[in-house]
Scaffold this motif. Structure first.
Motif, PDB file in Angstrom:
ATOM      1  N   ASP A 262       0.958  -1.360  -0.019  1.00 20.32           N
ATOM      2  CA  ASP A 262      -0.114   0.003   0.003  1.00 20.32           C
ATOM      3  C   ASP A 262       0.827   1.265   0.073  1.00 20.32           C
ATOM      4  O   ASP A 262       2.087   1.145   0.031  1.00 20.32           O
ATOM      5  N   LYS A 263       0.223   2.459  -0.056  1.00 17.80           N
ATOM      6  CA  LYS A 263       1.014   3.755  -0.079  1.00 17.80           C
ATOM      7  C   LYS A 263       1.898   3.793   1.289  1.00 17.80           C
ATOM      8  O   LYS A 263       1.193   3.592   2.256  1.00 17.80           O
ATOM      9  N   PRO A 264       2.676   4.923   1.022  1.00 20.16           N
ATOM     10  CA  PRO A 264       3.511   5.036   2.418  1.00 20.16           C
ATOM     11  C   PRO A 264       2.719   5.865   3.571  1.00 20.16           C
ATOM     12  O   PRO A 264       1.981   6.616   2.844  1.00 20.16           O
ATOM     13  N   LEU A 265       2.905   5.728   4.754  1.00 20.10           N
ATOM     14  CA  LEU A 265       2.483   6.602   5.609  1.00 20.10           C
ATOM     15  C   LEU A 265       3.247   7.877   5.485  1.00 20.10           C
ATOM     16  O   LEU A 265       2.509   8.923   5.839  1.00 20.10           O
ATOM     17  N   TYR A 266       4.340   8.171   4.932  1.00 20.60           N
ATOM     18  CA  TYR A 266       5.205   9.313   5.040  1.00 20.60           C
ATOM     19  C   TYR A 266       6.082   9.181   3.687  1.00 20.60           C
ATOM     20  O   TYR A 266       6.938   8.017   3.591  1.00 20.60           O
ATOM     21  N   SER A 267       6.463  10.013   2.921  1.00 19.66           N
ATOM     22  CA  SER A 267       7.204  10.087   1.905  1.00 19.66           C
ATOM     23  C   SER A 267       7.483  11.334   1.483  1.00 19.66           C
ATOM     24  O   SER A 267       6.760  12.201   0.996  1.00 19.66           O
ATOM     25  N   GLY A 268       8.925  11.543   1.413  1.00 18.07           N
ATOM     26  CA  GLY A 268       9.253  12.720   1.168  1.00 18.07           C
ATOM     27  C   GLY A 268      10.722  13.018   1.607  1.00 18.07           C
ATOM     28  O   GLY A 268      11.576  12.101   1.974  1.00 18.07           O
ATOM     29  N   LEU A 269      11.293  14.229   1.813  1.00 12.89           N
ATOM     30  CA  LEU A 269      12.750  14.639   2.348  1.00 12.89           C
ATOM     31  C   LEU A 269      13.090  14.091   3.467  1.00 12.89           C
ATOM     32  O   LEU A 269      11.992  14.181   4.517  1.00 12.89           O
ATOM     33  N   ALA A 270      14.212  13.630   3.817  1.00 10.11           N
ATOM     34  CA  ALA A 270      14.441  13.229   5.172  1.00 10.11           C
ATOM     35  C   ALA A 270      15.034  14.110   6.054  1.00 10.11           C
ATOM     36  O   ALA A 270      15.064  14.014   7.305  1.00 10.11           O
ATOM     37  N   GLU A 271      15.919  14.896   5.451  1.00  8.73           N
ATOM     38  CA  GLU A 271      16.493  15.978   6.229  1.00  8.73           C
ATOM     39  C   GLU A 271      16.409  17.241   5.611  1.00  8.73           C
ATOM     40  O   GLU A 271      16.240  17.297   4.172  1.00  8.73           O
TER      41      GLU A 271
END
Length: 457
Positions: A400-409
């Motif tokens: 399924d789709k991620p709970l969070y997806s984006g920049l880590a820092e």
């Protein structure tokens, strides 16, 4: 009250152990061309010659209980690299600093890991900053010394005790912008779910964003005038002074924000415009400048893929290189903080009128004429990068789709990144990830909440 998470409140006691296996090199699953491919004049700017860390959190899925995300993603990556074969090569630097990819099929380092932690320990709403992130994405020595002759990507997949996992990647920014990376990640995900090839065929065609012959500059682009400090010389904030925070703006928050403006202005403005006007105003106030005549600068990006700067005919759907240029907005601190919030919105909207296909070409031509100068910023500039159309949120490897997806820092002072995000209540909105000095962050939050509770248009 806005949902937010800050490094001031992140549980420093959250520690976990990660067992990593030595990195394995994942090469293309089949034969690929061995050739040199030039990057575009946007791709090889000095300000993009760096690695960016992205992360995606996936929860346990009972239907995938007996399947190993490490094996599935590693095999899918190998197959995807047949189509995205330049990513298995290495960057070379040619005459006058021109970058090119040597398509050697050397492959991508891939790390398998296990952590004694569950997703619940990252909080109900998973968003940055993340404690102990260096455990979730290894920083290989070669990635710390530059981008030439080194892998273009590094991936780590970490299994969690709860059955979920974390996918993390370091990407060479010269190869992608956010939407380009989204295309690549979704290609891996499609193959992981059984597709034989990506639904969108990748396209190189970097010549489409190279200078015209002869080049001609029709727009004044102050950020390339080399009058200020190069942006890549803006040092990362020290850990004792830096504060990183995420703010979630869901439907209720955006509706409340729109009510701060006159109806005609609210109805004619995009969510990006109203949100950027708000954050620029709050960030400028947080700097606590005592000189009302000092200039307050805003810089944000527009893409040749989307919106008013979109090319006609459009760029190929599978183009995965960098497509963005920057727009510049200037006010005095006194006017920005003393006038109604609609003043900031009008400035943002006015600047959008400059965004056009010709503006993109003019930027590229100026880069070529000036020999790709370092990107420059006036001190205190508020920088915004909108990644809400990147496709990160849609990457589904089968869990399924991620709970969070984006920049880590986020270590650039004054920089703000927007991502599409769905919170734990199922509300779709925008996540804003920002980095400020610690005292500035406290004033920023106070100003932000103050506007929401008491500001009138």
């Amino acid at each position: 009250m806005l949902l937010r998470k800050s490094s001031l409140s992140t549980a420093s006691s959250m520690e976990f152990k990660v067992r990593r296996s030595p990195a394995k090199i994942v090469a293309p699953a089949g034969p690929t061309p061995h050739e040199l491919k030039l990057l575009s004049d946007i791709d090889d700017q000095p300000g993009l010659r760096l690695h960016l860390p992205l992360v995606q959190f996936y929860s346990y899925n009972p239907s995938m209980a007996r399947k190993d995300p490490v094996r599935i993603i590693r095999e899918a990556l190998s197959k995807a690299l047949v189509f995205y074969y330049p990513l298995a090569g290495r960057l070379r630097e040619g005459t006058n600093g021109k970058l090119m990819v040597d398509c050697t099929a050397e492959g991508v380092p891939f790390i398998e890991a296990d952590a004694d932690v569950t997703l619940d320990q990252f909080g109900v709403d998973i968003m940055p900053p993340f404690p102990c992130f260096d455990e979730l994405l290894y920083l290989a020595p070669s990635f710390d010394i530059g981008i030439i002759n080194t892998p273009l990507l590094l991936i780590q997949v970490t299994r969690l005790k709860c059955g979920g996992f974390i996918f993390a990647i370091r990407m060479n920014h010269t190869m992608f912008d956010g939407a380009g990376m989204g295309l690549f990640l979704n290609a891996i995900a499609e193959i992981a779910q059984g597709a034989s090839k990506p639904s969108i065929t990748p396209v190189w065609c970097r010549d489409l964003l190279c200078a015209r012959d002869p080049p001609r500059v029709t727009s004044l682009l102050p950020e390339y005038q080399q009058q200020q400090q190069p942006v890549h010389d803006h040092k990362s904030l020290s850990s004792s002074k830096a504060c990183k925070a995420s703010f979630f703006f869901g439907p209720k928050e955006i509706d409340a924000l729109r009510r701060l403006f006159p109806p005609h202005l609210a109805d004619s403005s995009s969510t990006f415009e109203v949100l950027t006007a708000l954050l620029w105003r709050c960030r400028t106030a947080a700097m606590d400048c005592q000189n009302p005549n000092q200039e307050a600068h805003l810089m944000y990006t527009v893409s040749a893929r989307f919106g008013p700067a979109r090319f006609n005919p459009p760029l190929p759907e599978g183009y995965y290189g960098n497509t963005f240029v920057r727009l510049w907005v200037v006010s005095t601190v006194g006017m920005l903080c003393g006038q109604p919030l609609s003043y900031a919105l009008e400035l943002v909207k006015k600047s959008k009128k400059e965004a056009s296909e010709e503006y993109v070409h003019s930027t590229i031509d100026q880069l070529a004429i000036k020999g790709r100068p370092p990107f420059t910023l006036a001190p205190g500039t508020f920088v915004v990068s909108d990644n809400t159309k990147s496709g990160f949120r849609d990457v589904d490897f089968g869990w399924d789709k991620p709970l969070y997806s984006g920049l880590a820092e986020n270590e650039k002072a004054g920089a703000s990144f927007y991502f599409a995000h769905t919170n734990s209540k199922g509300e779709h909105g925008r996540l804003v990830f920002i980095c400020l000095l610690e005292e500035e962050m406290k004033r920023f939050e106070k100003e932000l909440n103050g506007i929401y509770t008491s500001h009138q248009p």
